[in-house]
Design an enzyme around this catalytic site. Structure first.
Site, mmCIF file in Angstrom:
data_model
loop_
_atom_site.group_PDB
_atom_site.id
_atom_site.type_symbol
_atom_site.label_atom_id
_atom_site.label_comp_id
_atom_site.label_asym_id
_atom_site.label_seq_id
_atom_site.Cartn_x
_atom_site.Cartn_y
_atom_site.Cartn_z
ATOM 1 N N ASP A 314 61.278 82.552 37.377
ATOM 2 C CA ASP A 314 62.644 82.483 36.885
ATOM 3 C C ASP A 314 63.068 81.003 36.860
ATOM 4 O O ASP A 314 62.357 80.119 37.348
ATOM 5 C CB ASP A 314 63.570 83.342 37.772
ATOM 6 C CG ASP A 314 64.795 83.803 37.023
ATOM 7 O OD1 ASP A 314 65.345 84.855 37.350
ATOM 8 O OD2 ASP A 314 65.206 83.087 36.082
ATOM 9 N N GLU A 511 75.016 87.351 36.009
ATOM 10 C CA GLU A 511 74.373 87.003 37.283
ATOM 11 C C GLU A 511 75.365 86.987 38.443
ATOM 12 O O GLU A 511 76.308 87.784 38.477
ATOM 13 C CB GLU A 511 73.625 85.669 37.114
ATOM 14 C CG GLU A 511 72.537 85.758 36.038
ATOM 15 C CD GLU A 511 71.544 84.615 36.075
ATOM 16 O OE1 GLU A 511 71.199 84.085 35.019
ATOM 17 O OE2 GLU A 511 71.087 84.254 37.181
HETATM 18 C C1 GLC Z 1 68.133 83.344 34.484
HETATM 19 C C2 GLC Z 1 67.870 84.797 34.812
HETATM 20 C C3 GLC Z 1 66.736 85.398 34.018
HETATM 21 C C4 GLC Z 1 66.612 84.714 32.673
HETATM 22 C C5 GLC Z 1 66.251 83.259 32.899
HETATM 23 C C6 GLC Z 1 66.173 82.471 31.578
HETATM 24 O O1 GLC Z 1 68.502 82.652 35.635
HETATM 25 O O2 GLC Z 1 67.685 85.135 36.175
HETATM 26 O O3 GLC Z 1 67.028 86.800 33.890
HETATM 27 O O4 GLC Z 1 65.612 85.347 31.900
HETATM 28 O O5 GLC Z 1 67.148 82.607 33.785
HETATM 29 O O6 GLC Z 1 67.428 82.397 30.985
#
Ligand code: GLC
Length: 622
Positions: A314, A511
């Protein structure tokens, strides 16, 4: 005679092989290993590490020469990362072509995998069809529909050239105070199994080399939706936020059996469907970061479940493993991480990993395994085929935001609406009513309908994207020409109408920003409902939110109550239900609590008393 038997056996074996390959959703990624291994032998250490490095597109393009210097094999557009030329279909497509052209300047000219969060349609791009978020799709119980949505999403993503989405999210949220609840299909692992598999099959199809397929990414592995509520910021986060409820990126305190029973299910079926990438979670399992866990990444996922694709971290998740970045990289890569989403630290990641390999702290065998997994996917997608164009297929622009996709989204909206209360047959509403008064902060608001992960990371209220239909617009389009539709945000002025519709709920978020200790309705919503009630007319309340909310304050005043959660751009699907063109079939994908002190509240929670306002699976029809 002998020869005849031989032929018969050979024929049977051939038919069994055909049958097996027809049954398995897609060709096994390991079947590409002959080409992969041959290619791998030609690569330098730097070229290999470049395949494991994923920067933000605007940051690496902003440093001319870096795509070549670091042999970049993948880029992403995060939640707020638009083309420098603005947010349009053309600009996104030009950006994709530019990224690939930069990659072609390297010695091996390995095409780039471009990743983006197309999590409910191609949701970063203006004018795309925004489908309902997963919480609403869970209410449809319709795997075929979810697969069709995946297919339509894949086509809209490919229209910009991009070939990888960071979805589906196969989380199983257990506490609806979590800001990512709406990204989950359900609190129930069985529902997540089926819909997660359908989403992967829709996005990837049964042949990853299909130019209309895109690479899927099951996320966030594992237990992201099972974290315990805390009031301190996670380690590594500024403690200024201490005291505020936090669930996102928290700690999942479960034994392995419970973790498997509740949170692993979506990954099992995603792997069965041939998912080519998986994203480990920021969160921890019994105190260990998922991104650092060899048990989770290698022993369970790759060895036991036979996952043959690659793991993408992530966003800067590796950094959270240890304040010593070099130690963090060593731990994560040796645990089984294959590609680092290092948006703004791609240079540091590249150089750190190179050092670790040269110092013997990360074995070359681990690097080769990671790059093999990434190249398997690129070969499977046909990217390595020298005859495959390195530019986007702009003939797909005709399908972007198409009527057909909007019609599919409208179908998904009406199938996801859940009817929770309907006193005195208030619903369906007559299209010939003299006057209908519409109110509420989300009655005429595409941004609220879409929620987070829409054009912007956090989404936003208002005209966030063109081409959609608000609920007010949908009501006006549905009624007869003799029916007057009036509107006030606060519900005043409804006197004399046949009935009032109030659209309330949550504003967009994504988030941890969406972690909430209190899910009560805001005063504006309660006031709007009361104003309609005081007009002495039937009250229809529609909730637009990322999760169930506490509705006790308005329930007595409400004659009919429906929830659509986050329907996206196609508000006409809601009018289809309100006016009876579609008899509601939606059933709750999450338990609906009576009060905050019941949370976490799940049908399957062991031992806990289960006394929801509306249970998991609840939904009325006309
Ligand atoms: C974010 C999320 C993830 C996402 C990634 C790219 O923090 O946790 O779900 O795909 O970053 O945007």
């Amino acid at each position: 005679m002998k020869k005849a038997c031989t032929y018969a056996v050979a024929t049977c074996l051939f038919l069994i092989l055909i049958l097996f390959s027809a049954c398995s959703p897609t060709r096994r990624l390991s079947s590409f290993d002959p080409q992969v291994n041959e290619f791998l032998e030609r690569m330098t250490l730097e070229e290999k590490i470049g395949q494991m490095t994923q920067p933000e597109q605007d940051l690496v393009l902003g440093n001319p020469g870096d795509m070549q210097k670091y042999f970049i094999g993948s880029v992403l557009s995060g939640g707020n990362s638009d083309p420098a030329d603005g947010n349009s279909l053309e600009a996104w497509t030009d950006l994709y072509d530019k990224v690939q052209a930069e990659a072609m300047k390297t010695r091996l000219a390995i095409p780039v995998l471009y990743g983006i969060d197309a999590v409910h349609g191609h949701s970063n791009v203006l004018g795309s069809v925004i489908f309902p978020h997963n919480i609403a799709l869970g209410c449809t119980r319709d795997a075929d529909l979810v697969e069709k949505i995946g297919r339509a999403t894949a086509i809209e993503v490919r229209a910009t050239g991009i070939q990888w989405t960071f979805g589906p999210c196969v989380t199983v949220p257990q506490d609806i105070r979590w800001g990512r609840t709406y990204e989950g299909f359900s609190e129930d692992p069985t529902l997540v199994r089926g819909l997660g598999k359908a989403a992967v099959l829709g996005l990837q199809g049964t042949d990853l080399s299909n130019p209309l397929s895109i690479l899927a990414c099951a996320k966030h592995y594992v237990g992201d939706g099972g974290t315990a509520a805390a009031t301190a910021a996670p380690p590594g986060f500024p403690q200024s936020k201490a005291g505020r409820l936090r669930l996102d990126q928290g700690d999942t305190k479960l034994d392995e059996a419970a973790l498997r029973r509740v949170h692993l299910q979506g990954y099992i079926t995603a792997i069965q469907a041939g998912v080519g990438s998986i994203m480990p979670s920021y969160s921890t399992w019994n105190g260990v970061r998922c991104s650092a866990s060899k048990r989770l990444l290698t022993e369970i996922l790759k060895e036991e479940l036979g996952f043959e694709g690659f793991l993408i971290s992530d966003y800067n998740a590796i950094d959270q493993i240890d304040p010593d970045y070099k130690k963090a990289v060593r731990i994560s890569i040796n645990a089984g991480m294959d590609m680092a989403m290092a948006p703004n630290t791609y240079r540091e990641f590249f150089n750190t990993l190179k050092e670790l390999v040269e110092e013997g702290k990360v074995p070359m065998s681990r690097i080769d395994d990671a790059v093999k997994r990434i190249l398997r996917v690129k070969f499977a997608m046909g990217l390595m085929d020298p005859d495959r164009p390195r530019t986007a297929d702009r003939t797909l622009h005709k399908d972007f935001g198409s009527k057909e996709h909007r019609s599919l989204a409208r179908e998904a909206v009406r199938k996801s609406v859940v009817l929770l209360k309907n006193e005195n047959q208030t619903l369906p509403i007559s299209k010939k009513a003299t006057r209908i008064h519409v109110s509420g902060k989300s009655a005429d608001n595409i941004g609220n309908q879409c929620g987070g992960w829409t054009i912007l990371w956090q989404g936003r209220s208002g005209e966030v994207t063109p081409g959609g239909t608000t609920i007010l617009q949908a009501v006006k389009a549905a009624v007869s020409q003799d029916t007057e539709v009036t509107y006030s945000r606060d519900g005043t002025g409804a006197e004399g109408a046949a009935l009032g519709i109030v659209v309330i709920g949550e504003l967009p978020y994504a988030e941890g920003i969406g972690d909430r200790a209190d899910l009560s309705l805001d005063d504006e919503d309660i006031t709007a409902v009361n104003n309609i009630k005081s007009a002495g007319i039937p009250v229809v309340v529609l909730v637009i939110s990322g999760r169930p909310l506490i509705v006790n304050d308005i329930l007595p005043q409400t004659d009919a109550l429906l929830v659509s959660f986050l329907p996206g751009t196609e508000g006409r699907g809601i009018a289809d239900v309100l006016f009876g063109d579609y008899n509601p079939t939606g059933r709750l994908s999450f338990s609906w609590p009576k009060s905050m002190d019941q949370l976490p509240l799940n049908r399957n929670s062991p031992g806990a008393e289960y006394d929801p306002l509306y249970p998991f699976g609840y939904g009325l029809t006309y």
